[in-house]
Design a protein around this motif. Sequence first.
Motif, short mmCIF file in Angstrom:
data_model
loop_
_atom_site.label_atom_id
_atom_site.label_comp_id
_atom_site.label_asym_id
_atom_site.label_seq_id
_atom_site.Cartn_x
_atom_site.Cartn_y
_atom_site.Cartn_z
N ASP A 327 0.85 -1.19 0.00
CA ASP A 327 0.00 0.00 0.00
C ASP A 327 0.89 1.24 0.00
O ASP A 327 2.12 1.15 0.03
CB ASP A 327 -0.98 0.01 1.19
N GLY A 328 0.26 2.41 -0.03
CA GLY A 328 1.01 3.65 -0.09
C GLY A 328 1.75 4.00 1.18
O GLY A 328 2.65 4.85 1.15
N MET A 329 1.37 3.38 2.29
CA MET A 329 2.06 3.62 3.56
C MET A 329 3.17 2.60 3.82
O MET A 329 3.68 2.52 4.93
CB MET A 329 1.04 3.60 4.71
N PHE A 330 3.51 1.83 2.81
CA PHE A 330 4.61 0.88 2.82
C PHE A 330 4.43 -0.24 3.84
O PHE A 330 5.39 -0.71 4.45
CB PHE A 330 5.94 1.61 3.05
N THR A 331 3.18 -0.66 4.01
CA THR A 331 2.96 -1.95 4.64
C THR A 331 3.52 -3.00 3.69
O THR A 331 3.09 -3.10 2.55
CB THR A 331 1.45 -2.18 4.87
N SER A 332 4.51 -3.77 4.17
CA SER A 332 5.30 -4.62 3.27
C SER A 332 5.17 -6.08 3.67
O SER A 332 5.08 -6.41 4.88
CB SER A 332 6.76 -4.19 3.29
N GLU A 333 5.17 -6.95 2.69
CA GLU A 333 5.08 -8.38 2.91
C GLU A 333 6.31 -9.07 2.32
O GLU A 333 6.84 -8.63 1.30
CB GLU A 333 3.81 -8.95 2.28
N GLY A 334 6.72 -10.13 2.99
CA GLY A 334 7.89 -10.87 2.50
C GLY A 334 8.09 -12.15 3.29
O GLY A 334 7.27 -12.51 4.15
N VAL A 335 9.18 -12.83 2.99
CA VAL A 335 9.46 -14.11 3.61
C VAL A 335 10.96 -14.26 3.77
O VAL A 335 11.74 -13.81 2.91
CB VAL A 335 8.88 -15.27 2.77
N PHE A 358 9.87 -18.04 7.51
CA PHE A 358 9.17 -17.02 8.29
C PHE A 358 8.50 -16.05 7.30
O PHE A 358 9.18 -15.41 6.50
CB PHE A 358 10.12 -16.26 9.20
N GLU A 359 7.18 -15.99 7.38
CA GLU A 359 6.40 -15.17 6.47
C GLU A 359 5.60 -14.15 7.28
O GLU A 359 5.09 -14.47 8.36
CB GLU A 359 5.46 -16.03 5.64
N GLY A 360 5.53 -12.94 6.76
CA GLY A 360 4.77 -11.96 7.52
C GLY A 360 4.81 -10.57 6.91
O GLY A 360 5.06 -10.39 5.71
N ARG A 361 4.58 -9.57 7.78
CA ARG A 361 4.48 -8.18 7.37
C ARG A 361 5.44 -7.32 8.17
O ARG A 361 5.70 -7.59 9.36
CB ARG A 361 3.05 -7.66 7.58
N TYR A 362 5.90 -6.28 7.49
CA TYR A 362 6.70 -5.26 8.16
C TYR A 362 5.96 -3.94 8.07
O TYR A 362 5.55 -3.52 6.97
CB TYR A 362 8.08 -5.13 7.52
N LEU A 363 5.78 -3.28 9.23
CA LEU A 363 5.09 -2.01 9.31
C LEU A 363 6.08 -0.93 9.71
O LEU A 363 6.60 -0.97 10.84
CB LEU A 363 3.94 -2.06 10.32
#
Length: 554
Positions: A327-335, A358-363
């Motif tokens: 999204d525009g606020m850089f909620t990021s997903e990765g593994v 390990f899978e998840g989100r970085y805020l």
Amino acid sequence: MTVVEERPAPPAAPPPRPVNRLWALLRNSWRQLTSMRTALVLLFLLAVAAVPGSIFPQRAVDSQRVTEYYAAHPKLAPFLERVGGFEVYGSPWFASIYLLLFTSLIGCVVPRLLDQVRALRQAVPDAPRRLERLPQHRSDIRYAGQAADLARMLRKRRFRSKVREHEDGSWTVSAEKGYLKETGNLLFHLALLAVLIGVGFGHWYGWHGNRILVQGADQGFCNALAQYDDSTLGPRVDPADLPNFCLQLDKFTASYQDTGQPKGFDATVGVSENGGPIKTRRFTVNDPLRLHHANVHLIGHGYAVTVRYTDRYGESQTKTVPFLPVDGMFTSEGVAQFPDVNIEPKTNKRDATLQMGFEGRYLPTVGTGAASTFPAENAPALFLTAYRGDLGLDVGTPGSVYALDQGQIATGDLKNVSGARPHELKIGESWTLDDGTKLEFVGTRPYATLAIRYDPTQFLILIGAVVGLVGLMLSLSGRRRRVWFRALPATSENSSGTLLVAGGLPRTDYPGFADEFAGLVKAAEEGIRDGGAVQSTDGRDRPGLPGRDGSLRR
């Protein structure tokens, strides 16, 4: 007795020549293909054919999105693959429209160019007999100058003029203007041809690739095909033809407005070309980094998460993995995947069922929900779900590096060992799993998404676009028209000046032609005052009188 004279019979007409139907078909097909109407239709079809390239993901631009489209649309994706929906600009049907348009333009432009050259070389036609039948005409013009003066006046107004003398003592001045309209048309079509040639040769001899470059000297990148996240080479380009350079991201800064909208991005990189020393260069979004036979464009950025995993035998591995913004606020997903962990020290054997993912989100800025509230790292946090088992990396099947294999999770080869909710980690915190292994959130680094490309015909396309714009402006502003002046033979009734008859004909729709024609007639009439005096032998001026040839006597 009447004698009838026998006349010889008229010769028989020659039999009609047989029609070659194949030649007639080819000739008519060529005429139809090279018509302006066909060129416009093909240009419209080319624009319509390019629409699927904007709707569906293209493998040459982002192969990962094509893989995701296959997963989201398992029935539609194979059909699109067969018809070239994921490679629109390289498909046979797009190439056929492109080549037909190219052929049509050549067949349309070349004859018109030859006609334009012949028209420019030919003299302006003589005045018609009945000038009063033209849309604009005057028959009571008194002119005290000579034909050459009238032609000179027209040339100052950018008319092509021609003076002709006739046997009855009269003369005519023919003038024409507005050839820039057809010249503009030809320039526009030639520019379009240049753009088509540039696009074709750029596709053959160009290349491009995308690469996520994480900040740090240990995350450098050298221009090799294997180091790109996705890449495309032209049909005439080999991997060995790629220029030799290396990049490392030294610093990346981003600024935002209070609303979270981006304000500016700035990347500082170390560049080494052809094995030379490293030079510091800076580039931004609209100012690419220009190298020898390559341009580096900044098209995005994000955050790379650094985590350290310590297995059950005390061995640690540290990885820095990019997380992709959603999204525009850089909620990021990765593994973060650790396939080579939990190796038995005595036997040095790896148990494939003890691999970790390990899978998840970085805020960057944690709020009350599951999404970031601001793109800068004001209150960063990492939310992860741990999976243990076979990651599916050993079978050699291509997969995403930004998500775990959902097929392995569905079959139970990868099991969730962290519970129903993701575990939250701040920078510097660690997480101890059920088997005693530990994961530590070390920190983050910014990364830049780079588009590296080379187009050898980029300058040709730029010149073609500029010339096409100039040609279009000339075509819209130019209006072809003709003007004639005829001097009547000298008589006693026109001793005060030459009597002229004038006529004008616009070759195209020109609402202002009547005013222009009136201005030319007025300029000719003013010749009585401005140009009608000639120098006498005694040094005094006297008005010139027309001679038998229509010119002024001295």
